[in-house]
Write a protein that holds these residues in place. Structure first.
Motif, PDB file in Angstrom:
ATOM      1  N   TYR A  89      86.010  12.548  69.500  1.00 17.59           N
ATOM      2  CA  TYR A  89      86.053  13.118  70.843  1.00 17.59           C
ATOM      3  C   TYR A  89      86.779  12.180  71.811  1.00 17.59           C
ATOM      4  O   TYR A  89      86.166  11.556  72.681  1.00 17.59           O
ATOM      5  CB  TYR A  89      84.631  13.424  71.311  1.00 17.59           C
ATOM      6  CG  TYR A  89      83.921  14.348  70.347  1.00 17.59           C
ATOM      7  CD1 TYR A  89      84.446  15.605  70.062  1.00 17.59           C
ATOM      8  CD2 TYR A  89      82.760  13.958  69.690  1.00 17.59           C
ATOM      9  CE1 TYR A  89      83.833  16.459  69.161  1.00 17.59           C
ATOM     10  CE2 TYR A  89      82.131  14.802  68.789  1.00 17.59           C
ATOM     11  CZ  TYR A  89      82.676  16.049  68.526  1.00 17.59           C
ATOM     12  OH  TYR A  89      82.069  16.890  67.630  1.00 17.59           O
ATOM     13  N   PRO A  90      88.083  12.095  71.690  1.00 15.89           N
ATOM     14  CA  PRO A  90      88.853  11.159  72.522  1.00 15.89           C
ATOM     15  C   PRO A  90      88.918  11.541  73.992  1.00 15.89           C
ATOM     16  O   PRO A  90      89.276  10.705  74.823  1.00 15.89           O
ATOM     17  CB  PRO A  90      90.247  11.202  71.879  1.00 15.89           C
ATOM     18  CG  PRO A  90      90.321  12.557  71.236  1.00 15.89           C
ATOM     19  CD  PRO A  90      88.933  12.831  70.732  1.00 15.89           C
ATOM     20  N   ASP A  91      88.594  12.801  74.326  1.00 15.81           N
ATOM     21  CA  ASP A  91      88.653  13.229  75.725  1.00 15.81           C
ATOM     22  C   ASP A  91      87.320  13.063  76.443  1.00 15.81           C
ATOM     23  O   ASP A  91      87.178  13.482  77.591  1.00 15.81           O
ATOM     24  CB  ASP A  91      89.104  14.687  75.815  1.00 15.81           C
ATOM     25  CG  ASP A  91      90.559  14.861  75.405  1.00 15.81           C
ATOM     26  OD1 ASP A  91      91.349  13.921  75.635  1.00 15.81           O
ATOM     27  OD2 ASP A  91      90.904  15.919  74.857  1.00 15.81           O
ATOM     28  N   LEU A  92      86.360  12.472  75.774  1.00 18.13           N
ATOM     29  CA  LEU A  92      85.054  12.204  76.371  1.00 18.13           C
ATOM     30  C   LEU A  92      85.081  10.828  77.036  1.00 18.13           C
ATOM     31  O   LEU A  92      85.512   9.846  76.438  1.00 18.13           O
ATOM     32  CB  LEU A  92      83.979  12.230  75.283  1.00 18.13           C
ATOM     33  CG  LEU A  92      82.568  11.797  75.685  1.00 18.13           C
ATOM     34  CD1 LEU A  92      81.953  12.808  76.642  1.00 18.13           C
ATOM     35  CD2 LEU A  92      81.695  11.632  74.443  1.00 18.13           C
ATOM     36  N   VAL A 125      76.745  19.091  71.463  1.00 11.20           N
ATOM     37  CA  VAL A 125      76.763  18.590  72.840  1.00 11.20           C
ATOM     38  C   VAL A 125      78.021  17.769  73.084  1.00 11.20           C
ATOM     39  O   VAL A 125      78.754  17.980  74.061  1.00 11.20           O
ATOM     40  CB  VAL A 125      75.504  17.750  73.132  1.00 11.20           C
ATOM     41  CG1 VAL A 125      75.571  17.158  74.536  1.00 11.20           C
ATOM     42  CG2 VAL A 125      74.248  18.593  72.964  1.00 11.20           C
ATOM     43  N   TRP A 126      78.288  16.819  72.184  1.00 14.96           N
ATOM     44  CA  TRP A 126      79.477  15.980  72.356  1.00 14.96           C
ATOM     45  C   TRP A 126      80.750  16.819  72.276  1.00 14.96           C
ATOM     46  O   TRP A 126      81.716  16.566  73.015  1.00 14.96           O
ATOM     47  CB  TRP A 126      79.506  14.881  71.303  1.00 14.96           C
ATOM     48  CG  TRP A 126      78.387  13.893  71.395  1.00 14.96           C
ATOM     49  CD1 TRP A 126      77.499  13.565  70.416  1.00 14.96           C
ATOM     50  CD2 TRP A 126      78.028  13.099  72.537  1.00 14.96           C
ATOM     51  NE1 TRP A 126      76.607  12.618  70.868  1.00 14.96           N
ATOM     52  CE2 TRP A 126      76.909  12.314  72.165  1.00 14.96           C
ATOM     53  CE3 TRP A 126      78.532  12.978  73.825  1.00 14.96           C
ATOM     54  CZ2 TRP A 126      76.296  11.425  73.039  1.00 14.96           C
ATOM     55  CZ3 TRP A 126      77.927  12.091  74.702  1.00 14.96           C
ATOM     56  CH2 TRP A 126      76.824  11.331  74.309  1.00 14.96           C
ATOM     57  N   ALA A 127      80.756  17.811  71.390  1.00 18.16           N
ATOM     58  CA  ALA A 127      81.940  18.662  71.255  1.00 18.16           C
ATOM     59  C   ALA A 127      82.223  19.418  72.550  1.00 18.16           C
ATOM     60  O   ALA A 127      83.376  19.520  72.989  1.00 18.16           O
ATOM     61  CB  ALA A 127      81.757  19.637  70.093  1.00 18.16           C
ATOM     62  N   ALA A 139      78.814   6.623  63.910  1.00 15.50           N
ATOM     63  CA  ALA A 139      78.749   8.059  63.624  1.00 15.50           C
ATOM     64  C   ALA A 139      80.099   8.731  63.841  1.00 15.50           C
ATOM     65  O   ALA A 139      80.269   9.911  63.532  1.00 15.50           O
ATOM     66  CB  ALA A 139      77.689   8.724  64.501  1.00 15.50           C
ATOM     67  N   GLY A 140      81.062   7.995  64.390  1.00 17.98           N
ATOM     68  CA  GLY A 140      82.397   8.540  64.601  1.00 17.98           C
ATOM     69  C   GLY A 140      82.538   9.391  65.845  1.00 17.98           C
ATOM     70  O   GLY A 140      83.526  10.119  65.991  1.00 17.98           O
ATOM     71  N   VAL A 141      81.567   9.298  66.767  1.00 14.38           N
ATOM     72  CA  VAL A 141      81.615  10.130  67.974  1.00 14.38           C
ATOM     73  C   VAL A 141      82.862   9.832  68.796  1.00 14.38           C
ATOM     74  O   VAL A 141      83.569  10.748  69.239  1.00 14.38           O
ATOM     75  CB  VAL A 141      80.343   9.926  68.826  1.00 14.38           C
ATOM     76  CG1 VAL A 141      80.468  10.650  70.168  1.00 14.38           C
ATOM     77  CG2 VAL A 141      79.113  10.418  68.075  1.00 14.38           C
ATOM     78  N   PHE A 142      83.172   8.563  69.001  1.00 16.65           N
ATOM     79  CA  PHE A 142      84.324   8.207  69.834  1.00 16.65           C
ATOM     80  C   PHE A 142      85.638   8.618  69.169  1.00 16.65           C
ATOM     81  O   PHE A 142      86.594   8.987  69.851  1.00 16.65           O
ATOM     82  CB  PHE A 142      84.322   6.709  70.121  1.00 16.65           C
ATOM     83  CG  PHE A 142      83.126   6.243  70.897  1.00 16.65           C
ATOM     84  CD1 PHE A 142      82.876   6.718  72.171  1.00 16.65           C
ATOM     85  CD2 PHE A 142      82.229   5.341  70.341  1.00 16.65           C
ATOM     86  CE1 PHE A 142      81.770   6.300  72.890  1.00 16.65           C
ATOM     87  CE2 PHE A 142      81.119   4.910  71.048  1.00 16.65           C
ATOM     88  CZ  PHE A 142      80.886   5.397  72.327  1.00 16.65           C
ATOM     89  N   ARG A 143      85.688   8.558  67.849  1.00 21.99           N
ATOM     90  CA  ARG A 143      86.908   8.949  67.131  1.00 21.99           C
ATOM     91  C   ARG A 143      87.136  10.454  67.254  1.00 21.99           C
ATOM     92  O   ARG A 143      88.261  10.904  67.496  1.00 21.99           O
ATOM     93  CB  ARG A 143      86.806   8.555  65.665  1.00 21.99           C
ATOM     94  CG  ARG A 143      87.989   9.040  64.830  1.00 21.99           C
ATOM     95  CD  ARG A 143      87.688   8.956  63.351  1.00 21.99           C
ATOM     96  NE  ARG A 143      87.790   7.596  62.847  1.00 21.99           N
ATOM     97  CZ  ARG A 143      87.385   7.226  61.633  1.00 21.99           C
ATOM     98  NH1 ARG A 143      86.816   8.114  60.824  1.00 21.99           N
ATOM     99  NH2 ARG A 143      87.514   5.975  61.226  1.00 21.99           N
TER     100      ARG A 143
END
Length: 242
Positions: free
Chosen positions: A63-66, A11-13, A57-61
């Protein structure tokens, strides 16, 4: 399930691929805590827990375009952001992604915060200590069971009477929201934006002249953001499941 759960990775991707805007809101119908309705207090902590989970969890790292908007001025997160930055990368903290102190500060500053039921200065001050001023946008919390026309009006009055916001900033909050969702703007505003976005030849193209006031700073930020975006953004609302 918290938003850092690996099952949400696709989803995040996809949201990152679309350069999407995700609006994160706590579960307004969660079970009461301490005998009190969840929206009164626990929702604010749920928001903080959700972002901390994404952070480690490293989500922000990854996915910088989110772009992520948090409801209620980020809930309890701004008040604890300094503690996260100071203590969050120490050896005693489980940190499988090796998130650094600098990353904690930078990732938190990337967030956008809305003002839904958070227009009091006690909420705005810590919010603006965590994010840039142009990352604070208007929110109404409309549709939530705990919100009424009266509470919305009270929140708007608090924003207009704020001693934390600078002169005229309360009126800018809504415009900042349109900057994030350019394709959702009312037709008249879209037409005005198209007219104002017509650029001179490249050789003479320059950012608009600005003064030193907050309104001028906002104009320059809006100019640079509009140049950086292409194709608009889509929006998604994420609510953490219980």
């Amino acid at each position: 399930m918290f938003p850092g759960d690996e099952r949400l990775e696709p989803v995040w991707a996809e949201l990152n691929r679309r350069r999407a805007v995700a609006f994160v809101h706590p579960n307004a119908i969660a079970s009461p805590q301490l005998g009190l309705p969840a929206p009164l207090s626990d929702g604010a902590f749920e928001t903080a827990r959700s972002v901390v989970d994404m952070l480690y969890a490293g989500v922000f790292r990854r996915y910088p375009d989110l772009t992520v908007i948090l409801a209620h001025a980020g809930g309890a997160l701004p008040a604890m952001s300094g503690r996260l930055e100071q203590r969050g990368a120490e050896p005693w903290v489980p940190n499988a992604q090796n998130i650094t102190r600098d990353e904690i500060r930078e990732h938190l500053a990337r967030l956008y915060l809305d003002t839904g039921n958070a227009g009091a200065d006690a909420s705005l001050a810590p919010a603006l200590a965590m994010v840039p001023r142009d990352h604070l946008i208007y929110g109404s919390d409309s549709g939530a069971r705990c919100n009424t026309d009266e509470t919305s009006a009270t929140n708007i009055r608090a924003l207009r009477d704020s001693r934390v916001l600078v002169d005229g900033e309360a009126d800018q909050l809504g415009h900042r929201g349109w900057d994030l969702f350019p394709t959702s703007q009312p037709p008249r505003r879209q037409k005005l934006n198209r007219l104002s976005s017509r650029q001179p030849p490249a050789a003479s193209r320059q950012p608009p002249e600005t003064g030193s006031g907050p309104a001028a700073q906002h104009d320059l930020l809006a100019f640079t953001r509009s140049r950086a975006r292409s194709g608009g953004r889509s929006g998604r609302t994420i609510r953490r499941s219980g």
